[in-house]
Design an enzyme around this catalytic site. Sequence first.
Site, PDB file in Angstrom:
ATOM      1  N   GLU A  88       1.216  -1.625  -0.182  1.00  0.00           N
ATOM      2  CA  GLU A  88       0.044  -0.118  -0.054  1.00  0.00           C
ATOM      3  C   GLU A  88       0.783   1.308  -0.258  1.00  0.00           C
ATOM      4  OE1 GLU A  88      -3.031   1.062   2.993  1.00  0.00           O
ATOM      5  OE2 GLU A  88      -1.842   2.146   3.840  1.00  0.00           O
ATOM      6  N   ALA A 123     -19.498   2.153   4.906  1.00  0.00           N
ATOM      7  CA  ALA A 123     -18.731   2.083   3.651  1.00  0.00           C
ATOM      8  C   ALA A 123     -19.862   0.819   3.173  1.00  0.00           C
ATOM      9  CB  ALA A 123     -17.539   0.826   4.605  1.00  0.00           C
ATOM     10  N   LYS A 150     -21.445  -6.816   4.562  1.00  0.00           N
ATOM     11  CA  LYS A 150     -20.780  -6.165   3.591  1.00  0.00           C
ATOM     12  C   LYS A 150     -19.980  -7.672   2.676  1.00  0.00           C
ATOM     13  CE  LYS A 150     -17.796  -3.938   5.676  1.00  0.00           C
ATOM     14  NZ  LYS A 150     -16.375  -3.055   6.397  1.00  0.00           N
ATOM     15  N   HIS A 183      -8.462   3.084  -3.311  1.00  0.00           N
ATOM     16  CA  HIS A 183      -8.863   2.999  -1.804  1.00  0.00           C
ATOM     17  C   HIS A 183     -10.059   4.327  -2.264  1.00  0.00           C
ATOM     18  CE1 HIS A 183      -6.308   1.660   0.871  1.00  0.00           C
ATOM     19  NE2 HIS A 183      -6.377   0.762  -0.514  1.00  0.00           N
ATOM     20  N   GLN A 231       5.451   4.184  18.389  1.00  0.00           N
ATOM     21  CA  GLN A 231       4.119   3.934  17.775  1.00  0.00           C
ATOM     22  C   GLN A 231       3.464   1.823  18.779  1.00  0.00           C
ATOM     23  OE1 GLN A 231       6.305   2.091  14.548  1.00  0.00           O
ATOM     24  NE2 GLN A 231       4.998   3.230  13.258  1.00  0.00           N
ATOM     25  N   TYR A 251     -11.649  -5.908  10.238  1.00  0.00           N
ATOM     26  CA  TYR A 251     -10.713  -5.557  11.744  1.00  0.00           C
ATOM     27  C   TYR A 251     -10.258  -6.713  12.483  1.00  0.00           C
ATOM     28  CZ  TYR A 251     -11.655  -1.015  10.155  1.00  0.00           C
ATOM     29  OH  TYR A 251     -11.170   0.062   9.050  1.00  0.00           O
ATOM     30  N   HIS A 259     -13.457  -3.007  14.822  1.00  0.00           N
ATOM     31  CA  HIS A 259     -13.143  -1.429  14.170  1.00  0.00           C
ATOM     32  C   HIS A 259     -13.357  -0.635  15.721  1.00  0.00           C
ATOM     33  CE1 HIS A 259     -14.417   2.433  13.013  1.00  0.00           C
ATOM     34  NE2 HIS A 259     -13.550   2.120  12.262  1.00  0.00           N
ATOM     35  N   GLN A 310      -7.214  -5.560   8.891  1.00  0.00           N
ATOM     36  CA  GLN A 310      -6.618  -3.725  10.033  1.00  0.00           C
ATOM     37  C   GLN A 310      -5.194  -4.546  10.523  1.00  0.00           C
ATOM     38  OE1 GLN A 310      -5.166  -0.988  10.761  1.00  0.00           O
ATOM     39  NE2 GLN A 310      -7.247  -0.231  10.756  1.00  0.00           N
ATOM     40  N   TYR A 315      -6.967   6.422  -0.481  1.00  0.00           N
ATOM     41  CA  TYR A 315      -7.309   7.878  -0.294  1.00  0.00           C
ATOM     42  C   TYR A 315      -7.271   8.516   0.803  1.00  0.00           C
ATOM     43  CZ  TYR A 315      -9.888  10.657  -3.754  1.00  0.00           C
ATOM     44  OH  TYR A 315     -10.358  11.960  -4.010  1.00  0.00           O
TER      45      TYR A 315
HETATM   46  P1  FAD Z   1     -17.490   0.522   7.813  1.00  0.00           P
HETATM   47  O1  FAD Z   1     -17.438  -0.397   7.776  1.00  0.00           O
HETATM   48  O2  FAD Z   1     -18.656   2.074   7.442  1.00  0.00           O
HETATM   49  O3  FAD Z   1     -17.730   0.935   9.520  1.00  0.00           O
HETATM   50  C1  FAD Z   1     -17.221   1.642  10.321  1.00  0.00           C
HETATM   51  C2  FAD Z   1     -17.298   1.379  11.699  1.00  0.00           C
HETATM   52  O4  FAD Z   1     -19.220   1.623  12.035  1.00  0.00           O
HETATM   53  C3  FAD Z   1     -17.863   0.219  12.563  1.00  0.00           C
HETATM   54  O5  FAD Z   1     -17.390   0.164  14.075  1.00  0.00           O
HETATM   55  C4  FAD Z   1     -18.803   0.002  11.868  1.00  0.00           C
HETATM   56  O6  FAD Z   1     -19.156  -1.469  12.770  1.00  0.00           O
HETATM   57  C5  FAD Z   1     -20.002  -0.140  11.914  1.00  0.00           C
HETATM   58  N1  FAD Z   1     -20.810  -0.524  10.829  1.00  0.00           N
HETATM   59  C6  FAD Z   1     -20.033  -0.968   9.399  1.00  0.00           C
HETATM   60  N2  FAD Z   1     -21.753  -0.359   8.714  1.00  0.00           N
HETATM   61  C7  FAD Z   1     -22.495  -0.563   9.414  1.00  0.00           C
HETATM   62  C8  FAD Z   1     -23.530  -0.124   9.081  1.00  0.00           C
HETATM   63  N3  FAD Z   1     -24.124  -0.058   8.069  1.00  0.00           N
HETATM   64  N4  FAD Z   1     -24.515   0.999  10.665  1.00  0.00           N
HETATM   65  C9  FAD Z   1     -24.293   0.738  11.705  1.00  0.00           C
HETATM   66  N5  FAD Z   1     -22.482   0.609  12.137  1.00  0.00           N
HETATM   67  C10 FAD Z   1     -21.966   0.416  10.817  1.00  0.00           C
HETATM   68  N6  FAD Z   1      -9.094   5.670   5.421  1.00  0.00           N
HETATM   69  C11 FAD Z   1      -8.719   6.615   4.468  1.00  0.00           C
HETATM   70  O7  FAD Z   1      -9.383   7.327   5.180  1.00  0.00           O
HETATM   71  N7  FAD Z   1      -8.781   6.201   3.482  1.00  0.00           N
HETATM   72  C12 FAD Z   1      -8.258   5.108   3.601  1.00  0.00           C
HETATM   73  O8  FAD Z   1      -7.518   5.067   1.760  1.00  0.00           O
HETATM   74  C13 FAD Z   1      -7.523   4.166   3.734  1.00  0.00           C
HETATM   75  N8  FAD Z   1      -7.313   2.546   3.556  1.00  0.00           N
HETATM   76  C14 FAD Z   1      -7.928   1.787   4.787  1.00  0.00           C
HETATM   77  C15 FAD Z   1      -7.244   0.692   3.958  1.00  0.00           C
HETATM   78  C16 FAD Z   1      -7.829  -0.431   4.790  1.00  0.00           C
HETATM   79  C17 FAD Z   1      -7.315  -1.843   4.578  1.00  0.00           C
HETATM   80  C18 FAD Z   1      -8.645  -0.638   6.569  1.00  0.00           C
HETATM   81  C19 FAD Z   1      -8.510  -1.635   7.582  1.00  0.00           C
HETATM   82  C20 FAD Z   1      -8.484   1.015   6.809  1.00  0.00           C
HETATM   83  C21 FAD Z   1      -8.278   2.101   6.000  1.00  0.00           C
HETATM   84  N9  FAD Z   1      -8.561   2.910   6.436  1.00  0.00           N
HETATM   85  C22 FAD Z   1      -8.485   4.411   5.571  1.00  0.00           C
HETATM   86  C23 FAD Z   1      -9.343   3.331   7.570  1.00  0.00           C
HETATM   87  C24 FAD Z   1     -10.273   3.385   7.071  1.00  0.00           C
HETATM   88  O9  FAD Z   1     -11.569   3.924   6.863  1.00  0.00           O
HETATM   89  C25 FAD Z   1     -11.224   3.681   9.035  1.00  0.00           C
HETATM   90  O10 FAD Z   1     -10.865   2.716   9.506  1.00  0.00           O
HETATM   91  C26 FAD Z   1     -12.827   3.782   9.073  1.00  0.00           C
HETATM   92  O11 FAD Z   1     -13.200   4.376  10.463  1.00  0.00           O
HETATM   93  C27 FAD Z   1     -13.360   2.650   8.630  1.00  0.00           C
HETATM   94  O12 FAD Z   1     -13.480   1.952   7.729  1.00  0.00           O
HETATM   95  P2  FAD Z   1     -14.586   0.835   6.811  1.00  0.00           P
HETATM   96  O13 FAD Z   1     -14.494   0.949   6.128  1.00  0.00           O
HETATM   97  O14 FAD Z   1     -14.535   0.033   8.070  1.00  0.00           O
HETATM   98  O15 FAD Z   1     -15.925   0.928   7.884  1.00  0.00           O
END
Ligand code: FAD
Length: 317
Positions: free
Chosen positions: A19, A145, A199, A95, A246, A179, A183, A210, A51
């Site tokens: 990455e 997401a 998802k 991303h 860290q 995660y 998360h 993660q 992103y």
């Molecule tokens: P989601 O899947 O939306 O989850 C977020 C939280 O909401 C979780 O606690 C989940 O349990 C809960 N949840 C999920 N869906 C729902 C729903 N429909 N209703 C209610 N609650 C829900 N961040 C960046 O800004 N840019 C990047 O490029 C980036 N790359 C990443 C790459 C990887 C491999 C990982 C693991 C993380 C990355 N992140 C990045 C960080 C990520 O955006 C954060 O961890 C963010 O807080 C959660 O993203 P998610 O897609 O897991 O969110």
Amino acid sequence: MKIIDHIKNAKGKTLFSFELLPPAKGQGIQSIFNTMDELMEFNPPFIDVTYHREDYLYKQHPNGLLERVAYRKRPGTVAICAAIMNKYKVDAVPHLICGGFTKEETENALIDLDFLGIDNVLVLRGDARKGDPDFIPTPGGHAYATELLAQVVDMNNGKYLHEDIEGSKTNFCIGVAGYPEKHFEAPNFNTDFKWLKKKVEMGANFIVTQMFYNIDRYKEFVIKCRDNGIDVPIIPGLKPLTNKKQLISLPKIFHLDIPEELSSAIEECKTNADVQKVSTEWMVNMCKELIDFGVPVLHFYTMSNPGPTKKIVEQLA
Ligand code: FAD
């Protein structure tokens, strides 16, 4: 090519992927090429490019007033992906995040990616802006997401926001985040896991995890996924440690466990070079165990600093 096809074609051999972060605004793309030049010896089938949503910048005016403006420090994700594919003939995975986009803008961005020949996207909610207490969705955009994923799946089925265009389906292979240690915002592991399962049921084709340092957490996570019908590839995300701070920052930000054996060894380090030595040894052992466990890909968060990652992969490739 789709990531799931890269994995199929590897026939059980573990792949290495990386990455990268877009350079800070004002810096050229050469730093990306320099990093790629260093990593190409490991034949990565794909390279992720993160992103970054806009953060806030505070401007002091001569009259003393402080103005807050939106400022994206690291633009360029899509162009970097195109440049990597063009120059290195390696698949690039942008991303895609919810924050900062309306649904309309997301649709147009996906059309751009499709036209560029990009086959894979990693669909995420995205981080909160620095200065916001929590993630604040963009008006007219997505909050989770799952919602962004639904839009990509719809486009793969020829369903655009305002019309169905049967002959114009996209064909993205879609990754999502998982995660192993939950998360950080989720009230408990099972609730977070429920959303991950959702998802995959909605159409995600692979999971990238993660970072973790406790391999048991990853293995337990994969076993739980398999027991619950999640059968897509689960790619472990790995981040080499580079400094002592860290030990505090990573558990705080990402809600992860650093095993005592590793944290004590790092505590005793005098320099960052010592930390990297300890980290390399830990990561190499962990990666060997992951390979034995049958992971399809070892995916490294390089932070665009390939040195620490190279030291690990050189001992595995
Ligand atoms: P989601 O899947 O939306 O989850 C977020 C939280 O909401 C979780 O606690 C989940 O349990 C809960 N949840 C999920 N869906 C729902 C729903 N429909 N209703 C209610 N609650 C829900 N961040 C960046 O800004 N840019 C990047 O490029 C980036 N790359 C990443 C790459 C990887 C491999 C990982 C693991 C993380 C990355 N992140 C990045 C960080 C990520 O955006 C954060 O961890 C963010 O807080 C959660 O993203 P998610 O897609 O897991 O969110």
